[in-house]
Write a protein that holds these residues in place. Structure first.
Motif, PDB file in Angstrom:
ATOM      1  N   ILE A 102       0.966  -1.323  -0.019  1.00 52.15           N
ATOM      2  CA  ILE A 102       0.580  -0.288  -0.281  1.00 52.15           C
ATOM      3  C   ILE A 102       1.000   1.157  -0.223  1.00 52.15           C
ATOM      4  O   ILE A 102       0.746   2.096  -0.705  1.00 52.15           O
ATOM      5  CB  ILE A 102      -1.103  -0.541   1.119  1.00 52.15           C
ATOM      6  N   GLY A 103       1.988   1.726   0.855  1.00 55.88           N
ATOM      7  CA  GLY A 103       2.692   2.379   0.474  1.00 55.88           C
ATOM      8  C   GLY A 103       3.281   2.960  -0.600  1.00 55.88           C
ATOM      9  O   GLY A 103       3.650   3.588  -1.149  1.00 55.88           O
ATOM     10  N   GLU A 104       4.001   1.324  -0.951  1.00 54.58           N
ATOM     11  CA  GLU A 104       4.439   1.826  -2.469  1.00 54.58           C
ATOM     12  C   GLU A 104       3.772   2.225  -4.001  1.00 54.58           C
ATOM     13  O   GLU A 104       3.414   2.965  -4.272  1.00 54.58           O
ATOM     14  CB  GLU A 104       5.183   0.601  -2.945  1.00 54.58           C
ATOM     15  N   MET A 105       2.343   1.679  -3.263  1.00 52.77           N
ATOM     16  CA  MET A 105       0.955   1.810  -4.099  1.00 52.77           C
ATOM     17  C   MET A 105       1.213   3.337  -4.148  1.00 52.77           C
ATOM     18  O   MET A 105       0.826   4.254  -5.309  1.00 52.77           O
ATOM     19  CB  MET A 105       0.093   1.352  -4.233  1.00 52.77           C
ATOM     20  N   ILE A 106       0.623   4.104  -2.961  1.00 55.46           N
ATOM     21  CA  ILE A 106       0.785   5.420  -2.352  1.00 55.46           C
ATOM     22  C   ILE A 106       1.953   6.306  -3.136  1.00 55.46           C
ATOM     23  O   ILE A 106       1.210   7.306  -3.606  1.00 55.46           O
ATOM     24  CB  ILE A 106       0.473   5.476  -0.870  1.00 55.46           C
ATOM     25  N   ALA A 107       2.881   5.694  -3.113  1.00 54.20           N
ATOM     26  CA  ALA A 107       4.201   6.736  -3.712  1.00 54.20           C
ATOM     27  C   ALA A 107       3.985   6.446  -4.913  1.00 54.20           C
ATOM     28  O   ALA A 107       4.989   7.080  -6.118  1.00 54.20           O
ATOM     29  CB  ALA A 107       5.096   5.920  -3.316  1.00 54.20           C
ATOM     30  N   GLY A 108       3.174   5.847  -6.051  1.00 53.14           N
ATOM     31  CA  GLY A 108       3.306   6.327  -7.322  1.00 53.14           C
ATOM     32  C   GLY A 108       3.785   4.434  -7.976  1.00 53.14           C
ATOM     33  O   GLY A 108       3.631   4.991  -9.295  1.00 53.14           O
ATOM     34  N   THR A 109       4.034   3.431  -6.817  1.00 54.78           N
ATOM     35  CA  THR A 109       5.106   2.556  -7.920  1.00 54.78           C
ATOM     36  C   THR A 109       3.594   1.126  -8.518  1.00 54.78           C
ATOM     37  O   THR A 109       2.356   1.437  -7.796  1.00 54.78           O
ATOM     38  CB  THR A 109       5.893   1.529  -6.941  1.00 54.78           C
ATOM     39  N   ASN A 110       4.055   0.829  -9.834  1.00 47.46           N
ATOM     40  CA  ASN A 110       3.128   0.186 -10.250  1.00 47.46           C
ATOM     41  C   ASN A 110       2.959  -1.456  -9.310  1.00 47.46           C
ATOM     42  O   ASN A 110       3.391  -1.614  -8.481  1.00 47.46           O
ATOM     43  CB  ASN A 110       3.207  -0.593 -11.553  1.00 47.46           C
ATOM     44  N   LEU A 111       1.657  -2.431  -9.625  1.00 45.38           N
ATOM     45  CA  LEU A 111       1.452  -3.046  -8.888  1.00 45.38           C
ATOM     46  C   LEU A 111       1.683  -4.691  -8.790  1.00 45.38           C
ATOM     47  O   LEU A 111       2.759  -4.881  -7.596  1.00 45.38           O
ATOM     48  CB  LEU A 111      -0.095  -4.108  -9.068  1.00 45.38           C
ATOM     49  N   GLU A 112       2.817  -4.480  -9.402  1.00 42.57           N
ATOM     50  CA  GLU A 112       3.940  -5.103  -9.027  1.00 42.57           C
ATOM     51  C   GLU A 112       5.450  -4.974  -8.994  1.00 42.57           C
ATOM     52  O   GLU A 112       5.733  -6.086  -8.452  1.00 42.57           O
ATOM     53  CB  GLU A 112       4.868  -5.758 -11.337  1.00 42.57           C
ATOM     54  N   ARG A 113       6.173  -4.671  -9.021  1.00 47.07           N
ATOM     55  CA  ARG A 113       6.710  -3.794  -8.448  1.00 47.07           C
ATOM     56  C   ARG A 113       6.657  -3.659  -6.832  1.00 47.07           C
ATOM     57  O   ARG A 113       7.344  -3.458  -6.251  1.00 47.07           O
ATOM     58  CB  ARG A 113       7.748  -2.010  -8.727  1.00 47.07           C
ATOM     59  N   SER A 114       5.655  -3.210  -6.625  1.00 43.18           N
ATOM     60  CA  SER A 114       4.432  -3.313  -5.278  1.00 43.18           C
ATOM     61  C   SER A 114       4.793  -4.079  -4.264  1.00 43.18           C
ATOM     62  O   SER A 114       5.041  -4.597  -3.404  1.00 43.18           O
ATOM     63  CB  SER A 114       3.561  -2.444  -4.943  1.00 43.18           C
ATOM     64  N   LEU A 115       3.987  -5.325  -5.394  1.00 44.13           N
ATOM     65  CA  LEU A 115       4.002  -6.726  -4.796  1.00 44.13           C
ATOM     66  C   LEU A 115       5.779  -7.016  -4.485  1.00 44.13           C
ATOM     67  O   LEU A 115       5.842  -7.595  -3.476  1.00 44.13           O
ATOM     68  CB  LEU A 115       3.698  -7.934  -5.718  1.00 44.13           C
ATOM     69  N   LYS A 116       6.404  -6.985  -5.143  1.00 42.92           N
ATOM     70  CA  LYS A 116       7.600  -7.500  -4.742  1.00 42.92           C
ATOM     71  C   LYS A 116       8.257  -6.548  -3.911  1.00 42.92           C
ATOM     72  O   LYS A 116       9.465  -7.234  -2.975  1.00 42.92           O
ATOM     73  CB  LYS A 116       9.210  -6.929  -6.307  1.00 42.92           C
ATOM     74  N   VAL A 117       8.124  -5.371  -3.495  1.00 45.95           N
ATOM     75  CA  VAL A 117       8.295  -4.816  -2.276  1.00 45.95           C
ATOM     76  C   VAL A 117       8.177  -5.193  -1.275  1.00 45.95           C
ATOM     77  O   VAL A 117       8.794  -5.543  -0.129  1.00 45.95           O
ATOM     78  CB  VAL A 117       8.151  -3.039  -2.404  1.00 45.95           C
ATOM     79  N   GLY A 118       6.593  -5.845  -1.312  1.00 44.61           N
ATOM     80  CA  GLY A 118       6.223  -6.706  -0.197  1.00 44.61           C
ATOM     81  C   GLY A 118       6.874  -8.068   0.370  1.00 44.61           C
ATOM     82  O   GLY A 118       6.589  -8.126   0.966  1.00 44.61           O
ATOM     83  N   LEU A 119       7.243  -8.291  -0.750  1.00 43.28           N
ATOM     84  CA  LEU A 119       7.836  -9.507  -0.324  1.00 43.28           C
ATOM     85  C   LEU A 119       9.316  -9.737   0.530  1.00 43.28           C
ATOM     86  O   LEU A 119       9.827 -10.082   1.209  1.00 43.28           O
ATOM     87  CB  LEU A 119       8.679 -10.424  -1.847  1.00 43.28           C
ATOM     88  N   GLY A 120       9.856  -8.011  -0.176  1.00 42.41           N
ATOM     89  CA  GLY A 120      10.978  -7.399   0.705  1.00 42.41           C
ATOM     90  C   GLY A 120      10.706  -7.447   2.083  1.00 42.41           C
ATOM     91  O   GLY A 120      11.652  -7.751   2.897  1.00 42.41           O
ATOM     92  N   SER A 121       9.440  -7.002   2.093  1.00 41.81           N
ATOM     93  CA  SER A 121       9.133  -6.700   3.754  1.00 41.81           C
ATOM     94  C   SER A 121       9.003  -7.847   4.786  1.00 41.81           C
ATOM     95  O   SER A 121       9.466  -8.498   5.752  1.00 41.81           O
ATOM     96  CB  SER A 121       8.418  -5.435   3.933  1.00 41.81           C
ATOM     97  N   VAL A 122       8.926  -8.878   3.905  1.00 45.23           N
ATOM     98  CA  VAL A 122       8.819 -10.239   5.041  1.00 45.23           C
ATOM     99  C   VAL A 122       9.720 -11.705   4.687  1.00 45.23           C
ATOM    100  O   VAL A 122      10.672 -11.325   5.690  1.00 45.23           O
ATOM    101  CB  VAL A 122       7.304 -10.943   4.403  1.00 45.23           C
ATOM    102  N   VAL A 123      10.616 -11.054   3.454  1.00 50.62           N
ATOM    103  CA  VAL A 123      11.988 -11.321   3.859  1.00 50.62           C
ATOM    104  C   VAL A 123      12.630 -10.587   5.023  1.00 50.62           C
ATOM    105  O   VAL A 123      13.295 -11.131   6.134  1.00 50.62           O
ATOM    106  CB  VAL A 123      12.913 -10.598   2.567  1.00 50.62           C
TER     107      VAL A 123
END
Length: 160
Positions: free
Chosen positions: A113-134
């Motif tokens: 959600i934070g990444e999407m608010i920053a204007g990033t596309n869904l694919e990259r936002s999901l990748k960042v979400g995975l990074g948060s879990v890692v």
């Protein structure tokens, strides 16, 4: 009274180790508190200045590492400041909203959600979400190891 003292020390150690996984529990502070409980029930004489300096340093490193490692996971996967903040908010709120899986879903959703608010596309936002879990899992491992070291040092200090 000796039995009560040891029960409290062991209970605080258990709460501390559980706190490495369940972030709502006071982790390192519970373990640190166990040292004071031991001192109150038995004696502080076993602990010198080096014991307290080393244990305090580990607690400080734990607090810094907890946030730094989680943020590292988000950054490593291309996240922005917004996704780091979202991940931290999700980490706090997630376990309350979804008790069983909120610890994992919260930071993931918060980062996305934070990444999407920053204007990033869904694919990259999901990748960042995975990074948060890692980052979260890495943080848990680091906390678990450092807290175990605190307990081992306590035992060694008493035995040696």
């Amino acid at each position: 009274m000796d039995i009560l003292g040891w029960v409290l020390v062991i209970l605080l150690f258990a709460v501390g180790m559980a706190g490495a996984i369940y972030l709502i529990l006071p982790g390192a502070l519970a373990i640190y508190g166990a040292f004071f409980v031991y001192g109150l029930f038995f004696s502080f004489s076993e602990f010198g200045i080096w014991f307290w300096l080393i244990q305090t340093l580990i607690v400080i490193v734990l607090f810094i590492a907890d946030y730094a490692v989680s943020a590292w996971g988000v950054k490593r996967f291309g996240g922005s400041r917004a996704s780091i903040i979202g991940s931290m908010i999700g980490l706090i709120i997630g376990p309350f909203v979804i008790p069983a899986f909120g610890l994992i879903i919260g930071p993931f959703a918060g980062a996305v959600i934070g990444e999407m608010i920053a204007g990033t596309n869904l694919e990259r936002s999901l990748k960042v979400g995975l990074g948060s879990v890692v980052g979260l899992f890495t943080s848990v491992v680091v906390k678990f190891i450092l807290q175990a070291i605190m307990i081992v040092l306590f035992i060694l200090w008493l035995v040696l």
